[in-house]
Design a protein around this motif. Structure first.
Motif, short mmCIF file in Angstrom:
data_model
loop_
_atom_site.label_atom_id
_atom_site.label_comp_id
_atom_site.label_asym_id
_atom_site.label_seq_id
_atom_site.Cartn_x
_atom_site.Cartn_y
_atom_site.Cartn_z
N PRO B 37 68.23 75.18 2.14
CA PRO B 37 68.86 75.27 0.55
C PRO B 37 67.62 75.66 -0.32
O PRO B 37 66.69 75.39 -0.01
N ASP B 38 68.04 76.23 -1.38
CA ASP B 38 67.12 76.54 -2.46
C ASP B 38 66.82 75.49 -3.45
O ASP B 38 65.99 75.39 -3.77
N LYS B 39 68.27 74.71 -3.58
CA LYS B 39 68.04 73.63 -4.52
C LYS B 39 68.95 72.73 -4.13
O LYS B 39 69.95 73.11 -3.54
N LEU B 40 68.88 71.57 -4.21
CA LEU B 40 69.88 70.33 -3.87
C LEU B 40 70.71 70.23 -5.25
O LEU B 40 70.76 69.06 -5.53
N ASN B 41 71.60 71.20 -5.72
CA ASN B 41 72.35 70.87 -6.77
C ASN B 41 73.17 72.22 -6.67
O ASN B 41 73.09 73.33 -6.91
N LYS B 42 74.61 71.77 -6.08
CA LYS B 42 75.41 72.66 -5.63
C LYS B 42 75.83 73.60 -6.79
O LYS B 42 76.13 74.94 -6.58
N TYR B 43 75.65 73.31 -8.13
CA TYR B 43 76.00 74.34 -9.13
C TYR B 43 74.97 75.50 -9.62
O TYR B 43 75.32 76.28 -9.96
N LEU B 44 73.77 75.09 -9.15
CA LEU B 44 72.51 76.00 -9.24
C LEU B 44 72.28 76.74 -7.98
O LEU B 44 71.55 77.68 -7.86
N SER B 45 73.01 76.57 -7.01
CA SER B 45 73.05 77.16 -5.50
C SER B 45 74.00 77.97 -5.14
O SER B 45 75.06 77.58 -5.18
N ASN B 46 73.54 79.26 -4.45
CA ASN B 46 74.79 79.84 -3.71
C ASN B 46 74.52 79.78 -2.27
O ASN B 46 75.30 80.37 -1.46
N ALA B 47 73.77 78.81 -1.72
CA ALA B 47 73.56 78.96 -0.45
C ALA B 47 74.53 77.79 0.25
O ALA B 47 74.77 76.83 -0.17
N ILE B 48 75.10 78.13 1.46
CA ILE B 48 76.08 77.48 2.05
C ILE B 48 75.27 75.99 2.66
O ILE B 48 75.78 75.04 2.71
N LYS B 196 71.99 58.44 0.60
CA LYS B 196 70.71 58.75 -0.15
C LYS B 196 69.59 59.58 0.09
O LYS B 196 69.42 59.58 1.50
N PHE B 197 69.32 60.25 -0.75
CA PHE B 197 68.08 61.36 -0.51
C PHE B 197 66.93 60.38 -0.13
O PHE B 197 66.57 59.62 -0.62
N LYS B 198 66.09 60.78 1.00
CA LYS B 198 65.03 60.35 1.36
C LYS B 198 64.00 61.27 1.24
O LYS B 198 62.89 60.97 0.87
N GLU B 199 64.03 62.52 2.06
CA GLU B 199 62.83 63.47 1.97
C GLU B 199 63.30 64.56 2.26
O GLU B 199 64.57 64.83 2.77
N TRP B 200 62.49 65.77 1.61
CA TRP B 200 62.73 67.08 1.94
C TRP B 200 61.26 67.41 2.31
O TRP B 200 60.50 67.66 1.55
N VAL B 201 61.49 68.02 3.79
CA VAL B 201 59.91 68.51 4.29
C VAL B 201 60.39 70.02 4.36
O VAL B 201 61.00 70.69 5.15
N ALA B 202 59.55 70.88 3.32
CA ALA B 202 59.69 72.34 3.34
C ALA B 202 59.94 72.87 4.54
O ALA B 202 59.02 72.56 5.42
N GLY B 203 60.87 73.68 4.77
CA GLY B 203 61.06 74.53 5.76
C GLY B 203 61.48 73.80 7.23
O GLY B 203 61.75 74.44 8.29
#
Lengths: 317, 532
Positions: B37-48, B196-203
């Motif tokens: 995903p590009d952003k974890l905000n559904k309103y700002l993202s176009n990604a499924i 709850k969100f824990k981590e986002w390891v890029a890629g």
């Protein structure tokens, strides 16, 4: 020497600007563009699209967009991704360690195997060993990464469950070294096999050439042990051209291997570039390409300097 | 090297015998996502991908279940005209949401009507790059008479009001943000959801942990991961290997192989997306209705569905999905496969077969070019079969496939939106609420204003669609959308071929998984998942 280095650095600035301008124009001319990913979403109206285009600055004339980008690039700011909104440098920085781990390990492995293979093949040219090494090299060289990677995964992961199939860690167990190593085995193997092939070919021909030289014949005539002839006289000289080639290959460490990283879900720069390409995320692509181009220039310079150091006949002025 | 490989493999496989089709811990589920995903905000993202990652962490006022029925989520009841929570107000309308009490965000702050108001405010903030303002731009105000009541005022009746506020964001964290587009929240969201969100390891992955204080009780799983695996083949092997438990969105080519995996079941979910052959009605060849009707009669949809779509994608005769209440069951099959009839229609329209079998009228050959996405093998095969069907009735179809970006780019450069095509083979997606048809079929929505890419114009349909948007009860709207399907069926601006079926490969140990045909996707009920 200092003058030489300074001159090289100064001439590389217009070169990099030229490269960046060319890349910028080429990217913008590719059909589709960054808004195409919004095209199939029925909830995004043309008004929404126009609003986003304007906000991202994509409605500015091409040269204005480029100059804005160039201006901030000079201050060390490579802009923000069109999709994540994050600074490009930050995105590149978080992927760089992953790529460096993968690429440097496979470079060390492939150099070690490739150079050794090349030297042994050259010592006994046209022997069974040489033929075997040549055949293997050509085989390794022509293996399609994509197919080979999938095959290894099928065998070692899906069939025998010996190795994990992709990623960097078992999810939930980050931090375990042994776990991390298991994830490296397959991608390193794929990357190394291709490079072992080319390094060994290169080393073999360089070594063969040196072994024909008069000073080798002299050394042998002095009654020097063959091992010493090879190690002290031949190998050192044969390595000179190899050093240049190795240096030229260094910038590739940063760029990563797009195919291998994609197949093995390795979160490196290569994959970041691939993903950005799919979305026409220009700032990210520009960032990666510019850094790569900069590294090519830098390592070319280093290669020249190193060449002068290992070969006293070369004068840099 | 081979030796090193074997030694390393042996050390890494110490526990390989233990797992039976799964490698993950018993309370952990790993979902594969092709994209990051590009952003974890559904309103700002176009990604499924953003949907798959955000949904377990958030709630909306209203949700949509696997049978396409709305259910109250953070609201306590579905607002309708019947229960008095939706009422006319001058020229517009007001929708009252009674909110669930004692709901807290992951950081402990209470959820209130102020958060509902914030979602609207954020959409209308010119600095915030929301991908779509659809519906929110019709809201004049959101009243918050008390913390558990939100009254949304619309300037005009807006039938799909239940699709609004699908995700509630924490106002207390975002309203003071200097730049919501770049706020750290987009990388580490705080919601009210079961995880709850824990981590986002890029890629690599996004990790989530169970929310013990979830208002419907803690979820049964402890950890949830969404792992980014771009390559389909690699993802398949990871499913086979037990590294991933859910492989979302199989392609048709992989189904056969997946059926051989003993520990995997395939979950087929009807999709609101349908494959179609769309015409550009501004091109001379398609101005004649007879040509479009003849082409519709010439296609053997049953054969396409059975062979190329592997019997998994059902035949489509309508742009609406049979599961939707807007689907017209009386429509049936408007143009059954009948090549003889097709020839007859073309004969009557004055198109006579020329020396090479292709029909000619006034010196013009009856032919057109179809555009589709290059690199999609299935579409390329369908094109070849269609060309065969059309040739059999004397129509020549040429194929020209282009990069998807070029096909779908916006006006004026995109082939579809810019009108630079004759016919196109691609998929279209409908929504749970049929009001979305407005942008596809209303004559005012011909590009550049909208996405009526076929350039279809019909005065009656315009009227029907406008009424459908302002009538608020389903019983009043249903006949309108049934009429819409009749008009589209009669005029054939597009020939629907087959409805997609989404196929998810799911580890058999995972129970409670239920695919959802709507944009809520399969993660909608993640709190009910268990590993057995």
């Amino acid at each position: 020497m200092t003058r030489f280095i300074l001159r090289r650095i100064l001439t590389s600035i217009p070169l990099l600007i030229g490269i960046s301008a060319l890349l910028f124009v080429l990217m913008q001319k590719v059909p589709g563009g960054p808004m195409a990913v919004y095209g199939m979403n029925p909830h995004i109206t043309p008004a929404d699209r126009a609003r986003l285009v304007h906000a991202m600055g994509l409605d500015l004339p091409l040269h204005v967009q480029y100059l804005k980008w160039l201006g901030s690039a000079f201050t060390g700011d490579l802009g923000n991704s069109l999709f994540t909104g994050r600074p490009v440098l930050e995105m590149i920085a978080e992927r760089t360690p992953n790529t460096l781990v993968l690429m440097s390990i496979s470079t060390v492995v492939s150099l070690a195997f490739g150079l050794a293979l090349g030297v042994f093949a050259a010592i006994k040219p046209y022997s069974k060993f040489d033929y075997a090494a040549t055949t293997l090299s050509f085989l390794g060289y022509s293996l399609p990464t994509f197919w080979f990677g999938i095959m290894l995964m099928m065998v070692f992961a899906a069939k025998f469950h010996m190795l994990p199939a992709g990623g960097m860690h078992s999810l939930g167990q980050e931090g375990s070294w042994l776990d991390g190593i298991a994830y490296l085995v397959l991608p390193v193997t794929v990357l190394s096999i291709v490079s072992v092939a080319s390094w060994s070919r290169f080393m073999r021909s360089s070594m063969l050439e040196v072994l024909r030289m008069d000073y080798i014949r002299t050394a042998r005539a002095k009654g020097l042990a063959e091992r010493l002839v090879i190690m002290r006289h031949a190998l050192r000289n044969a390595l000179i051209p190899v050093v240049t080639v190795v240096m030229m290959a260094m910038p590739g460490l940063f760029g990563g291997a797009v195919m291998t990283e994609t197949i093995f879900s390795w979160p490196g720069i290569g994959r970041l570039f691939f993903d950005s390409m799919g979305k026409s995320d220009y700032p990210v692509m520009m960032g990666i390409l510019l850094i790569s181009a900069g590294l090519v220039v830098l390592f070319n310079l280093l290669a020249d300097l190193l060449y002068a150091m290992v070969d006293p006949r070369i004068q840099l002025e | 090297m081979a030796l090193a490989l074997i030694v390393l493999s042996a050390s890494a496989c110490a526990s390989s015998e233990a797992h039976v089709g799964r490698r993950n811990a018993p309370d952990t589920v790993v979902i594969r996502s092709q994209q990051e995903p590009d952003k974890l905000n559904k309103y700002l993202s176009n990604a499924i991908a953003a949907v798959d990652v955000c949904t377990p962490m958030t709630n909306g006022l209203v949700g949509v279940d696997d049978r396409m029925r709305y259910y109250p989520d953070l609201a306590t009841a579905l607002p309708t005209v019947e229960n008095g929570l939706v009422r006319r107000e001058g020229k517009g309308m007001a929708v009252t949401y009674k909110l669930r009490p004692n709901v807290r965000f992951h950081d402990g702050a209470p959820f209130t009507s102020h958060d509902v108001r914030f979602v609207w405010k954020m959409h209308m903030d010119p600095k915030v790059l929301v991908t779509s303002r659809e519906g929110y731009d019709k809201i004049t105000d959101v009243d918050t008479p008390d913390p558990l009541t939100a009254v949304v005022h619309y300037k005009e009746p807006y039938a799909p009001y239940l699709e609004m506020f699908g995700t509630i964001l924490p106002a207390h964290l975002l309203e003071k943000s200097p730049d919501i587009n770049r706020d750290p929240f987009n990388r580490a969201p705080v919601g009210t959801g079961p995880f709850k969100f824990k981590e986002w390891v890029a890629g690599d992955h996004v990790g989530m942990v169970a929310n013990p204080d979830y208002f419907e009780g803690a979820p049964k799983l402890k950890k949830l991961y969404v792992k980014f695996v771009p390559d389909d083949n690699a993802a398949f092997i990871q499913l086979a290997n037990g590294d991933i438990d859910v492989y979302a969105d199989f392609n048709l080519e992989q189904v056969k192989a997946a059926k051989k995996l003993a520990h995997v079941r395939i979950d087929n979910v009807p999709s609101l997306t349908f494959e179609q052959l769309a015409f550009n009605l501004e091109k001379p060849v398609f101005k004649e209705r007879a040509v479009r009707v003849a082409l519709a009669h010439a296609i053997d949809k049953d054969e396409l569905s059975r062979t190329l779509y592997k019997g998994i994608w059902p035949v489509a005769h309508s742009t609406e999905h049979p599961l939707a209440w807007s689907f017209n069951p009386k429509l049936g099959e408007p143009y059954p496969f009948d090549p003889a009839k097709a020839r007859e229609i073309l004969d009557e329209a004055g198109w006579k077969p020329g020396p090479d079998g292709i029909r000619v009228k006034d010196g013009r050959r009856l032919g057109f070019t179809v555009n589709s996405t290059a690199g999609r093998k299935l579409r390329e095969q369908v094109e070849l079969v269609l060309a065969g069907y059309f040739k059999a009735v004397g129509v020549e179809m040429k194929i020209q496939n282009v990069e998807g970006g070029l096909l779908f780019a916006g006006y004026p450069s995109g082939l579809l939106n810019g009108g630079k095509f004759e016919a196109a083979l691609y998929a279209n997606t409908t929504s749970v609420d049929p009001a979305a048809n407005m942008s596809s079929w209303h004559s005012r929505m011909i590009p550049p204003t909208g996405v009526n890419n076929t350039r279809f114009k019909d005065a009656e349909l315009d009227r029907v669609l406008e009424e459908g948007n302002v009538k608020l009860s389903k019983s009043e709207r249903q006949p309108l959308y049934w009429r819409m399907s009749e008009i589209l069926g009669r005029e054939v601006p597009t020939i629907p071929l087959a409805y997609w079926t989404e196929m998810h490969g799911v580890n058999r140990h995972l129970k409670g998984f239920k695919g959802n045909p709507t944009s809520s996707r399969f993660v909608w009920n993640v709190k009910d998942w268990t590993i057995e």
